[in-house]
Design a protein around this motif. Sequence first.
Motif: not given
Length: 356
Positions: A256, A274, A305
């Motif tokens: 990410c 995303y 995340m």
Amino acid sequence: MNNYYILAINPGSMSTKIGVFENENEVFTASVEHQSRDLETFPTINAQFEFRKNTVMEILGSHNFEIKKLSAVVGRGGLLPPIQAGGYTVNAAMKKLIWEGNLSQHASNLGALLADTIAKPLGIPAFIYDAVSADEMEDIARITGFPEVQRKSLCHVLNTKAMGRKYAMALGKRYEDLNLVIAHLGGGISISAHKNGKIIDVISDDMGPFSPERSGSIPLFAVVELCYNNRYDKKAMLKKIRGLGGLKGHLGTSDCREIEKRILAGDKKAEKIYEAQAYQIAKGIGEIAAVLKGNLDGIILTGGMAYSEKMTAMIGEYISFMGPVHCLPGENEVEALALGGLRLLRKEEKPHVFRG
């Protein structure tokens, strides 16, 4: 009050993480990342046992920790048949089932074996705690549109329950008195409904949002077409679901941080994918929140995340109307194992007996 030293062991797919705690206090934690080329030499997960054991002992040695001080060893619980949440004493029946090799292949299966091999010579208990397969789902949540298929309770039990307890403590309340939705955002994503201390329903990693490396839910007709078009065999399809799906499939990476750098550099495709992931996560949270019938004390975003302010902000835009949203980032599984073991040693909880 007794002083307890607890060793927690969390074998992951590409890492071995351990921690030593003195009561609630961390003495040290450590993580060893394994190279694919090393793990690929082992034909099965069970074949990694000595390799993982040596890794644990080397970490303990590098910290000059005397293992005779230990009061208990707690390993991560693997993909056992459905069991209760909480702690289990590692016993002969559990070890036999794991060594037979018929469980789904997952490194967490080694947690019980590693805990036992260290604890047994010391004459101290070996436990597992909040196994992946811990099952508290309500019966109505198991039913699907295929009579021969039932939904299973597979989610990040250990970390989500630990974060539920941490959130409750911050409120001055008990986890068992709250209703929560907890989304674990990692390489795989699971979203769970916690009602009065029990996980009553889940969206597992194959039923909901796509994640950095997993496909999530896919339209069934499209999946059937892919399965029968002679392009993919079963092994390849399973790899598309877990390993080559999600962000990895769309953008060629599951990192990410790299994707956010691309977005800052003007990559519109990366930005769209995303945002789509955030959209799907939010939609999954809304779906699982419905089973709590509006009686919601909080929404928790956890996992790796959840460190991303960009991702959590995008999710928050969709779900903040439902209730307070709190970020408790990271995978706090080693600490959760140790604290679970501490509750067992203090007899605040009673360990279950595994019967196979």
